[in-house]
Motif scaffolding. Structure first.
Motif, PDB file in Angstrom:
ATOM      1  N   SER A   1       0.855  -1.006  -0.055  1.00 42.56           N
ATOM      2  CA  SER A   1       0.167  -0.101  -0.039  1.00 42.56           C
ATOM      3  C   SER A   1       0.836   1.303   0.039  1.00 42.56           C
ATOM      4  N   VAL A   2       0.448   2.106  -0.861  1.00 48.16           N
ATOM      5  CA  VAL A   2       1.190   3.602  -1.036  1.00 48.16           C
ATOM      6  C   VAL A   2       0.084   4.484  -1.076  1.00 48.16           C
ATOM      7  N   THR A   3       0.028   5.303   0.176  1.00 50.42           N
ATOM      8  CA  THR A   3      -0.799   6.620   0.106  1.00 50.42           C
ATOM      9  C   THR A   3      -0.191   7.868  -0.326  1.00 50.42           C
ATOM     10  N   VAL A   4      -0.727   8.378  -1.164  1.00 49.67           N
ATOM     11  CA  VAL A   4      -0.290   9.521  -1.582  1.00 49.67           C
ATOM     12  C   VAL A   4      -1.210  10.744  -0.961  1.00 49.67           C
ATOM     13  N   LYS A   5      -0.824  11.698  -0.388  1.00 52.87           N
ATOM     14  CA  LYS A   5      -1.768  12.715   0.328  1.00 52.87           C
ATOM     15  C   LYS A   5      -1.167  14.004  -0.017  1.00 52.87           C
ATOM     16  N   MET A   6      -2.108  14.995  -0.410  1.00 55.28           N
ATOM     17  CA  MET A   6      -1.616  16.124  -0.873  1.00 55.28           C
ATOM     18  C   MET A   6      -1.477  17.360   0.455  1.00 55.28           C
ATOM     19  N   GLY A   7      -0.473  18.028   0.346  1.00 55.37           N
ATOM     20  CA  GLY A   7      -0.062  18.770   1.545  1.00 55.37           C
ATOM     21  C   GLY A   7       0.595  17.906   2.726  1.00 55.37           C
ATOM     22  N   GLU A   8       1.502  18.555   3.523  1.00 51.23           N
ATOM     23  CA  GLU A   8       1.468  17.975   4.847  1.00 51.23           C
ATOM     24  C   GLU A   8       0.793  19.049   5.761  1.00 51.23           C
ATOM     25  N   GLU A   9       1.084  20.353   5.698  1.00 50.94           N
ATOM     26  CA  GLU A   9       0.694  21.221   6.735  1.00 50.94           C
ATOM     27  C   GLU A   9      -0.657  22.226   6.148  1.00 50.94           C
ATOM     28  N   TYR A  10      -0.553  22.436   4.881  1.00 51.68           N
ATOM     29  CA  TYR A  10      -1.629  23.337   4.242  1.00 51.68           C
ATOM     30  C   TYR A  10      -2.691  22.468   3.513  1.00 51.68           C
ATOM     31  N   THR A  11      -3.973  22.801   3.363  1.00 51.39           N
ATOM     32  CA  THR A  11      -4.853  22.318   2.613  1.00 51.39           C
ATOM     33  C   THR A  11      -5.242  22.976   1.477  1.00 51.39           C
ATOM     34  N   HIS A  12      -5.746  22.073   0.497  1.00 48.24           N
ATOM     35  CA  HIS A  12      -6.055  22.889  -1.068  1.00 48.24           C
ATOM     36  C   HIS A  12      -7.649  22.965  -0.972  1.00 48.24           C
ATOM     37  N   PRO A  13      -7.907  24.059  -1.959  1.00 52.71           N
ATOM     38  CA  PRO A  13      -9.474  24.193  -1.844  1.00 52.71           C
ATOM     39  C   PRO A  13     -10.050  23.192  -2.794  1.00 52.71           C
ATOM     40  N   ASP A  14     -11.495  22.925  -2.692  1.00 53.01           N
ATOM     41  CA  ASP A  14     -12.162  21.906  -3.431  1.00 53.01           C
ATOM     42  C   ASP A  14     -13.117  22.820  -4.103  1.00 53.01           C
ATOM     43  N   ASP A  15     -12.857  23.752  -5.023  1.00 47.78           N
ATOM     44  CA  ASP A  15     -14.099  24.525  -5.733  1.00 47.78           C
ATOM     45  C   ASP A  15     -14.474  23.998  -7.041  1.00 47.78           C
ATOM     46  N   PHE A  16     -15.465  24.377  -7.612  1.00 46.69           N
ATOM     47  CA  PHE A  16     -15.902  23.879  -8.785  1.00 46.69           C
ATOM     48  C   PHE A  16     -14.514  24.227  -9.947  1.00 46.69           C
ATOM     49  N   ASP A  17     -14.173  25.508  -9.786  1.00 42.54           N
ATOM     50  CA  ASP A  17     -13.210  25.933 -10.660  1.00 42.54           C
ATOM     51  C   ASP A  17     -11.848  25.812 -10.416  1.00 42.54           C
ATOM     52  N   HIS A  18     -11.544  25.347  -9.214  1.00 44.00           N
ATOM     53  CA  HIS A  18     -10.185  25.240  -8.508  1.00 44.00           C
ATOM     54  C   HIS A  18     -10.097  23.978  -7.843  1.00 44.00           C
ATOM     55  N   TYR A  19      -9.406  22.870  -8.059  1.00 48.29           N
ATOM     56  CA  TYR A  19      -9.595  21.634  -7.167  1.00 48.29           C
ATOM     57  C   TYR A  19      -8.483  20.658  -7.634  1.00 48.29           C
ATOM     58  N   ILE A  20      -7.897  19.590  -6.838  1.00 45.52           N
ATOM     59  CA  ILE A  20      -7.170  18.730  -7.125  1.00 45.52           C
ATOM     60  C   ILE A  20      -7.941  17.777  -8.190  1.00 45.52           C
ATOM     61  N   ALA A  21      -7.438  17.626  -9.463  1.00 45.04           N
ATOM     62  CA  ALA A  21      -8.067  16.873 -10.298  1.00 45.04           C
ATOM     63  C   ALA A  21      -7.622  15.315 -10.397  1.00 45.04           C
ATOM     64  N   ASN A  22      -6.478  15.174 -10.187  1.00 44.68           N
ATOM     65  CA  ASN A  22      -6.093  13.815 -10.189  1.00 44.68           C
ATOM     66  C   ASN A  22      -4.898  13.724  -9.683  1.00 44.68           C
ATOM     67  N   MET A  23      -4.509  12.311  -9.068  1.00 42.88           N
ATOM     68  CA  MET A  23      -3.209  12.037  -8.370  1.00 42.88           C
ATOM     69  C   MET A  23      -2.696  10.856  -9.162  1.00 42.88           C
TER      70      MET A  23
END
Ligand SMILES: [Fe+2]
Length: 128
Positions: free
Chosen positions: A42-64
């Motif tokens: 198992s390999v977990t990929v997580k965005m950010g360690e200290e800061y979180t990213h928005p999940d808005d309709f025009d600005h979000y993480i689309a893939n990993m």
């Protein structure tokens, strides 16, 4: 070809807003240091360690995506709103079965506004 932004240690960055920008866009690989050949790993990929990213309709993480060297192993796609339209750490756990002597794992993520971001590589030894 999209530009690929590579993670830089945010302790070396002065401005708070830049630390936030780099950290929230960087995928981080979390896994054991060694794996067993032919067994699920198992390999977990997580965005950010200290800061979180928005999940808005025009600005979000689309893939990993997870690579072994230049080879794509797996990719997960998100739609806007999957993380409740709030700031969060997008996280995916990939389950792979290694057969080579080692893995050279690299993660990439794509933000719809800020492009492609690449993790620091992680080497995993694969035991027989
Ligand atoms: Fe972004």
């Amino acid at each position: 070809m999209p530009k690929i932004n590579k993670y830089v240690d945010i302790d070396t960055v002065e401005r708070e807003s830049k630390k936030d920008y780099i950290d929230r866009h960087s995928p981080f690989i979390h896994c054991a240091e060694s794996a067993k050949s032919g067994e699920m790993f198992s390999v977990t990929v997580k965005m950010g360690e200290e800061y979180t990213h928005p999940d808005d309709f025009d600005h979000y993480i689309a893939n990993m995506a997870l690579y072994n060297g230049d080879t794509l192993l797996a990719r997960a796609d998100f739609v806007a709103g999957a993380l409740g339209n709030i700031k969060a750490h997008a996280t995916v756990t990939f389950n792979i079965i290694p057969t080579s002597k080692k893995l050279n794992l690299v993660a990439q993520s794509y933000c719809t506004k800020h492009g492609v971001w690449e993790s620091t590589p992680v080497e995993v030894t694969v035991e027989d």
